[in-house]
Scaffold this motif. Sequence first.
Motif, PDB file in Angstrom:
ATOM      1  N   GLU A 180      50.477  43.562  53.696  1.00  0.00           N
ATOM      2  CA  GLU A 180      50.122  42.646  54.678  1.00  0.00           C
ATOM      3  C   GLU A 180      50.878  41.195  54.533  1.00  0.00           C
ATOM      4  OE1 GLU A 180      47.618  42.922  56.938  1.00  0.00           O
ATOM      5  OE2 GLU A 180      46.761  44.644  56.244  1.00  0.00           O
ATOM      6  N   PHE A 181      51.299  40.965  53.402  1.00  0.00           N
ATOM      7  CA  PHE A 181      52.375  39.925  53.294  1.00  0.00           C
ATOM      8  C   PHE A 181      53.704  40.172  53.509  1.00  0.00           C
ATOM      9  CE2 PHE A 181      55.222  36.964  51.015  1.00  0.00           C
ATOM     10  CZ  PHE A 181      54.626  35.797  50.985  1.00  0.00           C
ATOM     11  N   ALA A 237      55.460  37.122  47.330  1.00  0.00           N
ATOM     12  CA  ALA A 237      54.965  38.265  46.658  1.00  0.00           C
ATOM     13  C   ALA A 237      55.835  39.189  46.159  1.00  0.00           C
ATOM     14  CB  ALA A 237      53.999  38.694  47.952  1.00  0.00           C
ATOM     15  N   GLY A 286      45.275  41.263  50.368  1.00  0.00           N
ATOM     16  CA  GLY A 286      46.206  41.301  51.154  1.00  0.00           C
ATOM     17  C   GLY A 286      46.373  40.301  52.374  1.00  0.00           C
ATOM     18  N   LYS A 287      45.199  40.471  53.055  1.00  0.00           N
ATOM     19  CA  LYS A 287      45.090  39.476  54.300  1.00  0.00           C
ATOM     20  C   LYS A 287      45.004  38.224  53.822  1.00  0.00           C
ATOM     21  CE  LYS A 287      43.300  42.900  57.742  1.00  0.00           C
ATOM     22  NZ  LYS A 287      44.586  42.939  58.459  1.00  0.00           N
ATOM     23  N   LEU A 321      46.272  36.724  51.365  1.00  0.00           N
ATOM     24  CA  LEU A 321      47.687  36.284  51.028  1.00  0.00           C
ATOM     25  C   LEU A 321      48.507  36.101  51.983  1.00  0.00           C
ATOM     26  CD1 LEU A 321      49.576  35.912  48.328  1.00  0.00           C
ATOM     27  CD2 LEU A 321      49.972  38.473  48.181  1.00  0.00           C
ATOM     28  N   ALA A 322      48.745  37.176  53.015  1.00  0.00           N
ATOM     29  CA  ALA A 322      49.333  36.765  54.058  1.00  0.00           C
ATOM     30  C   ALA A 322      48.987  35.479  54.793  1.00  0.00           C
ATOM     31  CB  ALA A 322      49.299  37.870  55.346  1.00  0.00           C
ATOM     32  N   SER A 368      49.433  44.240  49.440  1.00  0.00           N
ATOM     33  CA  SER A 368      50.327  43.247  49.532  1.00  0.00           C
ATOM     34  C   SER A 368      51.439  43.471  50.791  1.00  0.00           C
ATOM     35  CB  SER A 368      51.122  43.152  48.345  1.00  0.00           C
ATOM     36  OG  SER A 368      51.958  44.205  48.240  1.00  0.00           O
ATOM     37  N   HIS A 419      55.727  38.085  56.092  1.00  0.00           N
ATOM     38  CA  HIS A 419      56.714  37.265  55.671  1.00  0.00           C
ATOM     39  C   HIS A 419      57.636  37.975  54.760  1.00  0.00           C
ATOM     40  CE1 HIS A 419      53.756  34.327  56.475  1.00  0.00           C
ATOM     41  NE2 HIS A 419      52.852  34.770  55.590  1.00  0.00           N
ATOM     42  N   GLY A 463      50.346  32.742  53.111  1.00  0.00           N
ATOM     43  CA  GLY A 463      51.969  32.705  53.137  1.00  0.00           C
ATOM     44  C   GLY A 463      52.360  31.947  54.602  1.00  0.00           C
ATOM     45  N   SER A 464      51.324  31.818  55.545  1.00  0.00           N
ATOM     46  CA  SER A 464      51.601  31.148  56.749  1.00  0.00           C
ATOM     47  C   SER A 464      51.052  29.650  56.752  1.00  0.00           C
ATOM     48  CB  SER A 464      50.740  31.783  57.717  1.00  0.00           C
ATOM     49  OG  SER A 464      50.952  33.106  58.328  1.00  0.00           O
ATOM     50  N   TYR A 522      59.070  38.572  50.550  1.00  0.00           N
ATOM     51  CA  TYR A 522      58.540  39.647  49.654  1.00  0.00           C
ATOM     52  C   TYR A 522      59.447  40.450  48.924  1.00  0.00           C
ATOM     53  CZ  TYR A 522      56.495  44.233  48.801  1.00  0.00           C
ATOM     54  OH  TYR A 522      55.960  45.423  48.217  1.00  0.00           O
TER      55      TYR A 522
END
Length: 617
Positions: A340-341, A327, A312-313, A315-316, A338, A345, A319-320, A349
Amino acid sequence: MSDNQADFRRELGQQLRVDSVRLAADAGSGHPTSSMSAADLMAVLLDGHLRLDYDNPHAPDNDHLIFSKGHASPLYYSMLKAVGAIDADEFATYRQFGSRLEGHPTPRIPPTDVATGSLGQGLPVGVGIALAAQKLDRLPYRVWVLCGDSEMAEGSMWEAFEHAAHYGLSNLVAIVDVNRLGQTTETMLGWDVETYAARARAFGWHAITLDGHDVEAIEVAYAAAEVTDRPTVLFARTKKGKGVAAVEDLPGKHGKPLDDPEAAIAELGGVRDLSVSVAKPESCSPHTFAVPGGSLPVWDTGSHVETRLAYGKALAALGSLRGDVVALDGEVSNSTHSEEFAHAHPDRYFEMYIAEQQMIAAAVGMQARGWVPFASTFAAFFSRAYDFIRMAAISRADLRLSGSHAGVSIGPDGPSQMALEDMASLRAVHGSAVLHPSDANQTARLVEEMATRKGISYLRTLRSKTLVRTSPDEDVHIGGSRTLRSTSDDRVTLIGCGITVEETDRAAELLAAEGIQARVVDCYSIKPIDADTLIAAARDTHAVIVAEDHWPEGGLGDAVLDALAGLDEPVIVRKLAVRIMPTSGTPEELLRAAGIDAEAIAAAAREVLASRHAAVS
C-alpha cells in the motif's frame, strides 16, 4: 601526492599505531593488533579523502565512516584524537566506566552513526546510509566502511554486497583489512586478496587489491573509488600488529594488550602529537518530499478487516502526512501489505528481497540520517535478523517493525511460518515496545504512535480478518488496553491480545450463560503493559486467565505476571498458550488444538473458580 604528504601519512599511521598500543595498555584490554593493521588505510583516508566536519558531526552533508570491525576501537579513538574530536584527558578514559570511549564504538561518541562489534553488520548499515544519500537525502556524501577479513565469512556481508550492487551505490566504499589472522586461526582465504576481489566483482562491485601499508597505493585506490559508477571495495593486504616484531603477523595475539607496550612504542618511533585537518564538505541541504496530506484510515465497527491490511493502509496514509516516513519490506509486501505504501510513495519504498538482516541494517542506516523507517516481513522471519535488532537497540536506533502472519491462527501454512517466539524475543530488546492490536482501528492508531516513538517498536499483525470493535474516536495508545466487558459482579478476568480477544469475548458469553460474570481485557500493548488496569481487575476478581497465540514463555502471560508481581493479595493466574508443536489446519482447528479458543478459556475459568471455591470451603 608529494613526498612530504606521503611522509606525513606514514608518520600519521605510526601515530595511530602507537596510540592504539597506549590505549589498550592503559585499559588492560582491547584489540591493538587489529588496529595496527589498518592504521595506514585510515591515515590516508583522514588526510585527503574523508569529508567530515568534526565540529558539526551531524551535518547532513558529512561523509560517514563506519568501523564494521568495531573491535578496532583503539584505532577509531586514535583517529578522533588526531582530528581534535576528543582531547587527551578523554582519550585516557578508554574502556572506563562512564566513558564515551567504550570497548566497541557506539553513538555516544559523535560522529559514530551506529554501534558495532557484532561482526558483519557495519557494511549492511553502510548500504542503508548510502541508500539514504542517493535516494532520500539526494546529497553527494560518501560512506566509507572499514571491514575485517574475518567478517567476510558472515552471510550478512554478502547480502550487503548484493544489495549495494543492485541499487548502484557508487557512493559506498568498503575497505577490507585483510590481515589474515582471526581470533583463533587463519581466515579461510588468508591473504588471497585476488579471490576476494573475484567474488566481489561477481557481485557487481569495482574491486581493487593493494598493499595496505603502501600509502601511495592507498592514495591511488581511494582516488579510483571516487570516480566509479558502482560500489567499490578495497582488499588491502596488511599485517596484524604491523610494526612491532613481538606481535606482527603472529597468531595468539588477538584481543589483548602488548606484553611490553613501552618497547613496542619505541620500536614504532615513539609517541607523536600530529594533528589532521580533515576536509569539510560543501554545505548543502537534504531533499524533502512534498506530501499531499490527508488523514488516517478508519473502519466501521462491526466490519471485519485484517490488521495486516490496516497496517499497510495506515502506513500509506502516514506517508501522505509525513515526508520523512519510508518503508522497507522483505519481498512479502503483498502479504504484509506494505505494498500500500509502495504504490502510494514509490520513491520512499525499498525492496530488500529475502534478506532480513540487510533490511534491518538498511533501516538502521536510514534512521541514522533522520528518516523514519518502517520495516515489515512475516513475524517469524525477524528471528533471522534478531542480532541486528539487538544491536540497533545498542545504537539507540529508532525502528518500527511490523510482523505479519503471527501464531497458529495463520492456518494451513504450518509451523515454519508461525511466529510463536516473537513477542518474547522483542520484549527482551532494551527499550522496545511490543504491540498486538486486535482490530483495524487499533492498528492505525498504533502505527501513528510508532512513528514518533523513540527506540524499537514492534507491531504484530494477523493474517485473518477480525471484528472491528474499537471505535475510531477511542483512546488507543502505546501502554494502553481496552476493556470489553466489566461489571461490579465480575468473578474472573479474561485477558487476550490479537486473535485471542475474540476468543476471550466468546468465552465470557459462554460463562455469562452459566451466571458467571467475566471481565475481558484486550492487552493490545504487551510492552509497556497497562499494569494499572490489570492490577485493578486482579484485585476485583482474584482470578485471571490469559490466552495468547504464542509459546508460553515470554509473551503476554509473562507480561501479565510481571505486572501483577507486586500485588500483596492472592490472585490465581492461569496461562493458556501454544504448548504443542502445531501442524497445518484451519485457524479454528489450530486454536482448539492449542487450547486457546473460547471453549478452552471458559473451561480454564471454571476450573480456577472451582479450585478457589474449594480452597475457601
